[in-house]
Write an enzyme that holds these catalytic residues in place. Structure first.
Site, PDB file in Angstrom:
ATOM      1  N   CYS A  86     -16.942 -92.193   0.911  1.00 20.11           N
ATOM      2  CA  CYS A  86     -16.928 -91.258   1.835  1.00 20.11           C
ATOM      3  C   CYS A  86     -18.308 -91.433   2.632  1.00 20.11           C
ATOM      4  O   CYS A  86     -18.772 -91.838   2.944  1.00 20.11           O
ATOM      5  CB  CYS A  86     -16.251 -89.981   2.518  1.00 20.11           C
ATOM      6  SG  CYS A  86     -14.110 -90.637   2.237  1.00 20.11           S
ATOM      7  N   HIS A 172     -11.154 -91.553  -0.016  1.00 16.26           N
ATOM      8  CA  HIS A 172     -10.813 -90.701  -1.121  1.00 16.26           C
ATOM      9  C   HIS A 172     -10.049 -91.172  -1.977  1.00 16.26           C
ATOM     10  O   HIS A 172      -9.098 -90.956  -2.498  1.00 16.26           O
ATOM     11  CB  HIS A 172     -10.881 -89.199  -0.167  1.00 16.26           C
ATOM     12  CG  HIS A 172     -11.735 -88.674  -0.072  1.00 16.26           C
ATOM     13  ND1 HIS A 172     -12.552 -88.132  -0.665  1.00 16.26           N
ATOM     14  CD2 HIS A 172     -11.848 -88.341   1.082  1.00 16.26           C
ATOM     15  CE1 HIS A 172     -13.413 -87.509   0.448  1.00 16.26           C
ATOM     16  NE2 HIS A 172     -12.659 -87.370   1.899  1.00 16.26           N
ATOM     17  N   GLU A 174     -10.081 -89.719  -5.141  1.00 11.55           N
ATOM     18  CA  GLU A 174      -9.649 -89.564  -5.842  1.00 11.55           C
ATOM     19  C   GLU A 174      -8.564 -88.467  -5.319  1.00 11.55           C
ATOM     20  O   GLU A 174      -8.063 -87.573  -7.017  1.00 11.55           O
ATOM     21  CB  GLU A 174     -11.500 -88.119  -6.312  1.00 11.55           C
ATOM     22  CG  GLU A 174     -11.082 -87.252  -5.326  1.00 11.55           C
ATOM     23  CD  GLU A 174     -12.372 -87.602  -3.876  1.00 11.55           C
ATOM     24  OE1 GLU A 174     -12.624 -87.666  -3.097  1.00 11.55           O
ATOM     25  OE2 GLU A 174     -12.053 -89.028  -4.463  1.00 11.55           O
ATOM     26  N   SER A 226     -11.815 -60.999 -25.638  1.00 19.78           N
ATOM     27  CA  SER A 226     -11.453 -60.426 -24.974  1.00 19.78           C
ATOM     28  C   SER A 226     -10.073 -60.830 -24.964  1.00 19.78           C
ATOM     29  O   SER A 226      -8.822 -60.148 -25.094  1.00 19.78           O
ATOM     30  CB  SER A 226     -11.363 -60.931 -23.416  1.00 19.78           C
ATOM     31  OG  SER A 226     -11.348 -62.033 -22.904  1.00 19.78           O
ATOM     32  N   GLY A 227      -9.616 -61.936 -26.318  1.00 22.01           N
ATOM     33  CA  GLY A 227      -8.432 -62.367 -26.105  1.00 22.01           C
ATOM     34  C   GLY A 227      -7.630 -62.686 -25.405  1.00 22.01           C
ATOM     35  O   GLY A 227      -7.102 -63.828 -25.957  1.00 22.01           O
ATOM     36  N   GLY A 228      -8.568 -63.058 -24.559  1.00 22.39           N
ATOM     37  CA  GLY A 228      -8.442 -64.515 -23.504  1.00 22.39           C
ATOM     38  C   GLY A 228      -8.324 -65.916 -23.467  1.00 22.39           C
ATOM     39  O   GLY A 228      -8.782 -66.149 -24.912  1.00 22.39           O
ATOM     40  N   ASP A 230     -10.683 -68.859 -22.883  1.00 26.59           N
ATOM     41  CA  ASP A 230     -11.925 -68.695 -22.899  1.00 26.59           C
ATOM     42  C   ASP A 230     -12.623 -68.331 -24.023  1.00 26.59           C
ATOM     43  O   ASP A 230     -13.454 -68.914 -25.459  1.00 26.59           O
ATOM     44  CB  ASP A 230     -12.231 -68.897 -21.755  1.00 26.59           C
ATOM     45  CG  ASP A 230     -12.209 -69.011 -20.899  1.00 26.59           C
ATOM     46  OD1 ASP A 230     -11.498 -70.235 -20.722  1.00 26.59           O
ATOM     47  OD2 ASP A 230     -11.731 -68.713 -18.991  1.00 26.59           O
ATOM     48  N   SER A 231     -12.606 -67.301 -24.066  1.00 30.72           N
ATOM     49  CA  SER A 231     -13.286 -66.238 -25.246  1.00 30.72           C
ATOM     50  C   SER A 231     -13.073 -67.170 -26.604  1.00 30.72           C
ATOM     51  O   SER A 231     -13.047 -67.077 -27.919  1.00 30.72           O
ATOM     52  CB  SER A 231     -13.252 -65.000 -25.629  1.00 30.72           C
ATOM     53  OG  SER A 231     -12.682 -64.050 -25.343  1.00 30.72           O
ATOM     54  N   SER A 232     -11.792 -66.813 -26.894  1.00 28.34           N
ATOM     55  CA  SER A 232     -11.058 -67.073 -28.471  1.00 28.34           C
ATOM     56  C   SER A 232     -11.458 -69.151 -28.728  1.00 28.34           C
ATOM     57  O   SER A 232     -11.456 -68.821 -29.667  1.00 28.34           O
ATOM     58  CB  SER A 232      -9.700 -67.319 -27.850  1.00 28.34           C
ATOM     59  OG  SER A 232      -8.799 -65.116 -27.488  1.00 28.34           O
TER      60      SER A 232
END
Length: 513
Positions: A86, A172, A174, A226-228, A230-232
């Site tokens: 585009c 587009h 995508e 944190s246990g989330g 990402d951090s895990s």
């Protein structure tokens, strides 16, 4: 962004399209690594990155607007294949000597094109449905180019300079609405750029572990856990790389879901044999939050207090040189490109102190959320942890509307546990993007047994989404909702009413505060 030299790369240049991250994701799904960078990237930087191909994204601007985004035309002389989408096609046309003009009407939506090309459209039918979104149109192509697709509204739906391997499409590829969009991108990546598609999570782990070991050496790393998800994932990846040189600090602020703190210690402390320091700071947080009802003030207090607690604990540790964070690629994109726009501030617990003298390690800052989940599975983290619900940094503190008390937290904690259990039993946990209970500051009259009650109302929020930027309320079966409601009012003290939130985002947000 740091990248292994032997790794194939498709570079996507950002001109402000709402779909720019989607281009990057589509290419990664093909097993080829891709990064999104600002359109002002220098030729020297591009040469250093050594991409196999370059994609110019779409964008909302006209190439003739004052101050419209552009690139160094030298990009076309690098001998690297280029695909303009585009705005990217219009800019290519203008910079290489063609002509572009304002269309009488903005073309937006589905269109039918007739394609002919043994490169971009190889193996695809001539007639196909695509998704258009543009206000400029090409009226004359540059020298050396030829038309490879047209449509009823334009003679130049796609163009190519086969000799220089420069391509442009006025739609587009995508987005899902473009019938063979993935195939077209795959043709560009595999046929034109000659990528082999060897980027996997297994390879990613090997490369990252080697990078971490080389950088850290025999020094120590601190990780806020944190246990989330990402951090895990960050913690497990680091532990795999450096073992006991990693220390995690888990701040339990008393605003977690039922059993969450114990789960973190059991699964990661014992299950992965990691060194985790659990800090029980519930009283400290609750004292700070006493009498506070404004959501922004609550969020700020929780974020600041987290920083102070973490700082206190970190200062007790000696000889730590690095701080690990679970920064995602979306965070890097939003902070690193001039065209990026932040739709909504996130609920991440506030940033860590600027005067903490640590070097940052961000091992997943090249990954999207779904890729982090795949990485977690590859690292051996149990699926039920990898697929845990997104949970805001302030925790249940923003799911209790108004002032936070121990009694109110217990209502949310217990009702949320029931909701999650029923959703899991019904096999809906992968179908619903996010689901949780909230406690509005509302009490209502009810009857339980022979007695009148005046108790709390619990709200259920469940949404479907692809990326969390927009969402719709989940169409949960009535019988399932009835089961959830019945269990909550019968098993949770001081609740006599359950309501279901049927609002989409926008106009609402997913969280209530």
């Amino acid at each position: 962004m740091e990248m292994a030299k032997e790794q194939e790369l498709i570079l996507v240049l950002d001109f402000g399209s709402q779909y720019n991250q989607l281009i990057t994701r589509r290419i990664r799904e093909m097993g080829v690594y891709s990064e999104l960078h600002d359109h002002e990237i220098s030729i020297e930087e591009i040469k250093k990155m050594n991409p196999k191909g370059i994609i110019l994204s779409g964008g909302p601007n006209s190439v003739y607007e004052e101050g419209s985004f552009t690139i160094d035309p030298e990009i076309y002389n690098l001998g690297i294949p280029v695909l303009g989408i585009c705005y990217g096609m219009q800019l290519t046309t203008k910079l290489l000597g063609g002509k572009v003009e304002r269309a009488n009407e903005r073309e937006y939506g589905k269109a039918i094109i007739n394609a002919k090309s043994d490169e971009l459209f190889a193996g695809l039918p001539a007639e196909q449905t695509v998704w258009m979104s543009h206000s400029d149109k090409v009226i004359e192509i540059p020298e050396g180019f030829e038309v490879i697709a047209d449509s009823p509204s334009t003679d130049y739906a796609a163009i190519e300079d086969k000799k220089r391997r420069i391509y442009g499409v006025q739609f587009h590829p995508e987005v899902r609405h473009t019938e063979y969009g993935n195939d077209l991108l795959n043709n560009f990546v595999r046929r034109v750029c000659d990528c082999k598609g060897q980027w996997t999570m297994e390879n990613f782990i090997e490369i990252e572990i080697e990078k971490i070991r080389q950088r850290v050496g025999d020094r120590r790393v601190l990780c806020a856990m944190s246990g989330g998800v990402d951090s895990s994932v960050v913690a497990v990846l680091l532990h795999k790389a450096i073992g006991d040189q990693l220390t995690c600090i888990f701040v339990d602020h008393g605003l977690l879901r039922k059993g969450e703190g114990d789960m973190v210690m059991e699964q990661f402390g014992e299950g992965f044999n990691m060194n985790i320091i659990r800090v029980n700071a519930k009283d400290r947080f609750m004292n700070k939050l006493k009498g506070v009802s404004d959501p922004e003030q609550k969020r700020k207090i929780i974020g600041n207090e987290f920083v102070y607690v973490f700082d206190d604990e970190a200062s007790k540790l000696k000889g730590v040189d690095f701080l690990a964070q679970g920064t995602l690629y979306t965070d890097v994109i939003e902070s690193g490109t001039k065209t990026a726009q932040t739709i909504k501030s996130h609920h991440n617990v506030g940033g860590l102190p600027e005067d903490m003298e640590f070097e940052l390690i961000e091992p997943i800052n090249t990954l999207f959320k779904d890729e982090v989940r795949k990485l977690g599975i590859e690292l051996g983290i149990p699926e039920h942890l990898v697929w845990r619900q997104p949970f805001p940094g302030p925790g249940l503190g923003i799911r209790v509307l108004g002032e936070i008390t121990e009694d109110k937290l217990e209502i949310v904690r217990e009702s949320d546990a029931i909701l999650r259990q029923v959703i899991r039993e019904e096999g809906l946990e992968r179908e619903i993007w996010q689901y949780f209970t909230v406690l509005p500051n509302i009490q209502s009259v009810g009857v339980m047994g022979d007695y009148r009650t005046y108790d709390h109302t619990v709200g259920i929020r469940a949404v479907t989404s692809i990326d969390g930027m927009t969402s719709d309320f989940a169409r949960i079966d009535w019988e399932v909702l009835q089961k959830i409601s019945s269990r909550i009012v019968n098993e949770v003290d001081h609740v006599n009413r359950v309501v279901y939130d049927i609002t989409s985002k926008p106009p609402s947000t997913i969280e209530w505060e």
